[in-house]
Design a protein around this motif. Structure first.
Motif, PDB file in Angstrom:
ATOM      1  N   PHE A   1      -6.727 -22.059 -40.659  1.00 48.09           N
ATOM      2  CA  PHE A   1      -6.992 -22.837 -39.450  1.00 48.09           C
ATOM      3  C   PHE A   1      -8.491 -22.998 -39.192  1.00 48.09           C
ATOM      4  CE2 PHE A   1      -2.780 -20.953 -38.804  1.00 48.09           C
ATOM      5  CZ  PHE A   1      -2.040 -22.068 -38.426  1.00 48.09           C
ATOM      6  N   THR A   2      -9.274 -22.023 -39.620  1.00 45.54           N
ATOM      7  CA  THR A   2     -10.710 -22.051 -39.369  1.00 45.54           C
ATOM      8  C   THR A   2     -11.385 -23.261 -39.990  1.00 45.54           C
ATOM      9  OG1 THR A   2     -10.783 -19.628 -39.261  1.00 45.54           O
ATOM     10  CG2 THR A   2     -12.867 -20.749 -39.665  1.00 45.54           C
TER      11      THR A   2
ATOM     12  N   ALA B   1     -22.889 -24.685 -38.512  1.00 41.64           N
ATOM     13  CA  ALA B   1     -22.644 -23.801 -37.370  1.00 41.64           C
ATOM     14  C   ALA B   1     -21.677 -22.667 -37.701  1.00 41.64           C
ATOM     15  CB  ALA B   1     -22.123 -24.616 -36.186  1.00 41.64           C
ATOM     16  N   LEU B   2     -20.587 -22.966 -38.383  1.00 41.01           N
ATOM     17  CA  LEU B   2     -19.595 -21.929 -38.682  1.00 41.01           C
ATOM     18  C   LEU B   2     -20.168 -20.849 -39.606  1.00 41.01           C
ATOM     19  CD1 LEU B   2     -16.652 -21.534 -37.723  1.00 41.01           C
ATOM     20  CD2 LEU B   2     -15.921 -22.501 -39.909  1.00 41.01           C
ATOM     21  N   PRO B   3     -20.842 -21.211 -40.723  1.00 44.28           N
ATOM     22  CA  PRO B   3     -21.459 -20.163 -41.547  1.00 44.28           C
ATOM     23  C   PRO B   3     -22.507 -19.349 -40.793  1.00 44.28           C
ATOM     24  CG  PRO B   3     -21.319 -22.209 -42.797  1.00 44.28           C
ATOM     25  CD  PRO B   3     -20.930 -22.534 -41.386  1.00 44.28           C
ATOM     26  N   VAL B   4     -23.284 -20.001 -39.914  1.00 46.14           N
ATOM     27  CA  VAL B   4     -24.278 -19.261 -39.138  1.00 46.14           C
ATOM     28  C   VAL B   4     -23.589 -18.220 -38.257  1.00 46.14           C
ATOM     29  CG1 VAL B   4     -25.904 -19.460 -37.211  1.00 46.14           C
ATOM     30  CG2 VAL B   4     -26.086 -21.011 -39.155  1.00 46.14           C
ATOM     31  N   GLY B   5     -22.497 -18.601 -37.596  1.00 46.26           N
ATOM     32  CA  GLY B   5     -21.755 -17.652 -36.778  1.00 46.26           C
ATOM     33  C   GLY B   5     -21.170 -16.520 -37.596  1.00 46.26           C
ATOM     34  N   THR B   6     -20.667 -16.842 -38.780  1.00 45.04           N
ATOM     35  CA  THR B   6     -20.098 -15.815 -39.650  1.00 45.04           C
ATOM     36  C   THR B   6     -21.149 -14.798 -40.056  1.00 45.04           C
ATOM     37  OG1 THR B   6     -18.448 -17.370 -40.489  1.00 45.04           O
ATOM     38  CG2 THR B   6     -18.883 -15.420 -41.821  1.00 45.04           C
ATOM     39  N   ILE B   7     -22.314 -15.291 -40.475  1.00 39.84           N
ATOM     40  CA  ILE B   7     -23.397 -14.393 -40.880  1.00 39.84           C
ATOM     41  C   ILE B   7     -23.826 -13.509 -39.709  1.00 39.84           C
ATOM     42  CG2 ILE B   7     -25.807 -14.319 -41.630  1.00 39.84           C
ATOM     43  CD1 ILE B   7     -25.230 -16.913 -43.207  1.00 39.84           C
ATOM     44  N   ALA B   8     -23.989 -14.118 -38.526  1.00 40.34           N
ATOM     45  CA  ALA B   8     -24.421 -13.353 -37.361  1.00 40.34           C
ATOM     46  C   ALA B   8     -23.395 -12.286 -36.989  1.00 40.34           C
ATOM     47  CB  ALA B   8     -24.655 -14.300 -36.180  1.00 40.34           C
ATOM     48  N   GLY B   9     -22.102 -12.648 -37.009  1.00 40.30           N
ATOM     49  CA  GLY B   9     -21.062 -11.686 -36.674  1.00 40.30           C
ATOM     50  C   GLY B   9     -21.011 -10.524 -37.647  1.00 40.30           C
TER      51      GLY B   9
ATOM     52  N   LEU C   1     -21.327 -26.985 -31.176  1.00 40.10           N
ATOM     53  CA  LEU C   1     -22.007 -26.030 -32.052  1.00 40.10           C
ATOM     54  C   LEU C   1     -21.809 -24.602 -31.548  1.00 40.10           C
ATOM     55  CD1 LEU C   1     -25.352 -27.954 -32.692  1.00 40.10           C
ATOM     56  CD2 LEU C   1     -23.397 -27.730 -34.238  1.00 40.10           C
ATOM     57  N   VAL C   2     -21.881 -24.408 -30.241  1.00 42.05           N
ATOM     58  CA  VAL C   2     -21.673 -23.080 -29.666  1.00 42.05           C
ATOM     59  C   VAL C   2     -20.261 -22.574 -29.991  1.00 42.05           C
ATOM     60  CG1 VAL C   2     -21.461 -21.776 -27.515  1.00 42.05           C
ATOM     61  CG2 VAL C   2     -23.376 -23.358 -27.834  1.00 42.05           C
ATOM     62  N   LEU C   3     -19.272 -23.436 -29.834  1.00 35.35           N
ATOM     63  CA  LEU C   3     -17.890 -23.034 -30.103  1.00 35.35           C
ATOM     64  C   LEU C   3     -17.699 -22.655 -31.571  1.00 35.35           C
ATOM     65  CD1 LEU C   3     -16.016 -25.757 -27.998  1.00 35.35           C
ATOM     66  CD2 LEU C   3     -16.286 -23.324 -27.440  1.00 35.35           C
ATOM     67  N   LEU C   4     -18.325 -23.409 -32.463  1.00 37.80           N
ATOM     68  CA  LEU C   4     -18.204 -23.102 -33.888  1.00 37.80           C
ATOM     69  C   LEU C   4     -18.885 -21.782 -34.230  1.00 37.80           C
ATOM     70  CD1 LEU C   4     -18.782 -26.637 -35.443  1.00 37.80           C
ATOM     71  CD2 LEU C   4     -16.654 -25.330 -35.444  1.00 37.80           C
ATOM     72  N   VAL C   5     -20.048 -21.533 -33.645  1.00 41.77           N
ATOM     73  CA  VAL C   5     -20.738 -20.268 -33.896  1.00 41.77           C
ATOM     74  C   VAL C   5     -19.887 -19.098 -33.396  1.00 41.77           C
ATOM     75  CG1 VAL C   5     -22.736 -18.865 -33.253  1.00 41.77           C
ATOM     76  CG2 VAL C   5     -23.057 -21.251 -33.923  1.00 41.77           C
ATOM     77  N   LEU C   6     -19.276 -19.242 -32.222  1.00 45.49           N
ATOM     78  CA  LEU C   6     -18.407 -18.182 -31.696  1.00 45.49           C
ATOM     79  C   LEU C   6     -17.214 -17.930 -32.614  1.00 45.49           C
ATOM     80  CD1 LEU C   6     -18.349 -19.033 -27.882  1.00 45.49           C
ATOM     81  CD2 LEU C   6     -19.443 -17.057 -28.977  1.00 45.49           C
ATOM     82  N   ALA C   7     -16.599 -19.011 -33.095  1.00 46.72           N
ATOM     83  CA  ALA C   7     -15.463 -18.849 -34.004  1.00 46.72           C
ATOM     84  C   ALA C   7     -15.888 -18.159 -35.289  1.00 46.72           C
ATOM     85  CB  ALA C   7     -14.843 -20.209 -34.306  1.00 46.72           C
TER      86      ALA C   7
ATOM     87  N   GLN D   1     -22.053 -16.949 -47.640  1.00 49.28           N
ATOM     88  CA  GLN D   1     -22.266 -17.898 -46.548  1.00 49.28           C
ATOM     89  C   GLN D   1     -23.688 -18.441 -46.556  1.00 49.28           C
ATOM     90  OE1 GLN D   1     -19.997 -19.106 -44.421  1.00 49.28           O
ATOM     91  NE2 GLN D   1     -18.379 -17.901 -45.378  1.00 49.28           N
ATOM     92  N   SER D   2     -24.650 -17.588 -46.873  1.00 46.46           N
ATOM     93  CA  SER D   2     -26.039 -18.048 -46.952  1.00 46.46           C
ATOM     94  C   SER D   2     -26.212 -19.069 -48.065  1.00 46.46           C
ATOM     95  CB  SER D   2     -26.975 -16.851 -47.183  1.00 46.46           C
ATOM     96  OG  SER D   2     -26.857 -15.908 -46.137  1.00 46.46           O
ATOM     97  N   ALA D   3     -25.473 -18.869 -49.154  1.00 47.95           N
ATOM     98  CA  ALA D   3     -25.551 -19.826 -50.253  1.00 47.95           C
ATOM     99  C   ALA D   3     -25.030 -21.192 -49.832  1.00 47.95           C
ATOM    100  CB  ALA D   3     -24.765 -19.307 -51.459  1.00 47.95           C
TER     101      ALA D   3
END
Length: 438
Positions: free
Chosen positions: A260-261, A288-296, A337-343, A176-178
């Protein structure tokens, strides 16, 4: 690495004494990625993965620019990216047997060398566009075999318990970082050198990866005999993996949510245009989605106990797509962006699935199962992107994302229910039964 284990009282796996993950009574409570990096072989695999990712990202950008420059065709330029998805299913089903029929280190090194050779052909002056696209397809054909073999090797290097889960998590975080940094770095590289010279950089990264895997990991014997023809053996292994109800349920839990993601990513450009967010907004939506994935992943891997991750796996699966349904409220850029990070953060459920899956598959099928999992994951994401675009043509962008959230959540709840009801499948040789699903 095949020590037996018993099922702990909280549904987590309690390693047997002497196993790769046992370290006294506190072993199952230990969290954090430090112990994973303490394993020298994993460090070699991790750095090799970084080089492979760098090479792959640079090659995708450089090849797309090169094909567009040679043809002036946006369609052919886009096709270079599409070819990164299409051959996965073929390689992951017809060639999956390679992962178990040959020593893992040899498979990994040969795959890296094949990739280096394919990119070297791309870098040759005068290479026709058809050959460029064929080499791109060959890279994607080899990729699921390489990734499946590497994942199965992690079970040998780290055991099939907590260290394996965290090792898999680290490789996903790196991937995801890549996505976040790689395309920007590749774009900067192309401002300094030509696409063909950039491809030579990719050749070097694949060769470095091969060297790290050859000299940084141990030689281990093949997991299975080579009694049948490769394709027949690969298909037979896939049938055996898919025939078990529990393993099939776990595979679907890996595959269906990402289908679906990807909807907001596939539709990010028209969505940003509808918001009037411009190219800067588009970039934020893509990140936003990769950032949320990394954080989770980082939070679940470093802060949660293994037993806790087991308990929340299926609940997380059921709610990870719910934020998309909130697009019905017509959020602006900030709330989108918030919704994407949460997902993205909800995808931390994969840490629990990883441990269940590696313990559900018999040892002699582990490489093929991991290869099949990788192929299915990439294929469904490509299908999800295509379906999102097709539906958006008729229903609109926002309605498509909302639909992905609602239909995806219903599908995830059904799969989670099926996983709970599925009978226990066969476990890896010498490993514990799966912990009961919450």
């Amino acid at each position: 690495m095949e020590d037996s284990a018993a099922t702990g009282p909280e549904g987590g796996a309690t390693p047997a004494p002497g196993s790769a993950t046992a370290a006294g009574p506190a072993a199952s409570a230990r969290t954090g990625y430090g112990p994973v990096f303490a394993v020298p072989e994993f460090r070699a695999v991790f750095v090799a993965h970084a080089f492979s990712l760098l090479g792959l990202v640079v090659s995708e950008i450089a090849l797309s620019v090169l094909v567009y420059g040679l043809t002036g065709s946006p369609l052919l330029s886009a096709l270079t990216f599409a070819l990164g998805f299409l051959p996965y299913l073929i390689g992951g089903t017809l060639l999956a047997g390679v992962a178990d029929r040959f020593p893992a280190r040899r498979v990994l090194v040969v795959c890296d060398l094949v990739c280096a050779g394919c990119v070297a052909v791309m870098a040759l002056p005068g290479t026709p566009v058809a050959v460029l696209l064929a080499m791109r397809a060959a890279l994607a054909l080899v990729a699921p075999v390489f990734q499946g073999t590497r994942t199965a090797t992690l079970a040998d290097v780290l055991g099939d318990g907590e260290l394996f889960v965290l090792g898999r998590s680290l490789l996903r975080i790196l991937s995801q970082s890549a996505l976040l940094a790689g395309f920007g770095a590749g774009g900067l590289l192309l401002t300094a050198v030509s696409p063909r010279h950039a491809l030579l950089v990719t050749v070097c990264t694949f060769l470095l990866s091969a060297a790290l895997l050859r000299f940084g990991t141990r030689r281990r014997p093949a997991r299975a005999d080579r009694g049948q023809a490769l394709v027949r053996d690969s298909l037979r292994g896939a049938r055996r993996v898919l025939a078990d109800r529990r393993t099939l349920a776990l595979l679907l839990l890996f595959w269906v949510p990402p289908m679906f993601t990807v909807a907001p990513e596939a539709l990010a450009a028209p969505y940003a245009e509808g918001l009037g967010a411009g190219t800067a907004g588009l970039g934020l939506l893509m990140c936003a989605l990769p950032v949320g994935t990394i954080a989770g992943e980082l939070f679940a891997g470093s802060r949660l106990r293994p037993a806790t991750r087991d308990r929340i796996t299926l609940p997380l699966v059921c709610v990870t797509l719910l934020p998309y349904a909130a697009y019905a409220l017509r959020p602006g850029l900030g709330w989108s962006l918030v919704l994407l990070v949460l997902a993205g953060a909800g995808s931390a459920y994969t840490l629990g699935l990883d441990q269940w899956f590696v313990r559900a598959v018999p040892d002699e099928l582990l490489g093929r199962a991991m290869t099949l999992n990788t192929a299915g994951l990439m294929t469904v994401q490509g299908v999800g992107m295509a379906l999102s675009g097709a539906v958006a043509e008729f229903a609109g962008v926002r309605a498509t994302i909302v639909g992905a959230g609602v239909l995806g959540t219903v599908s995830c709840v059904a799969l989670a229910t099926a996983a709970r009801r599925a009978e226990r499948g066969p476990t890896r040789a010498g490993a514990a039964d799966l912990p009961p699903l919450p």
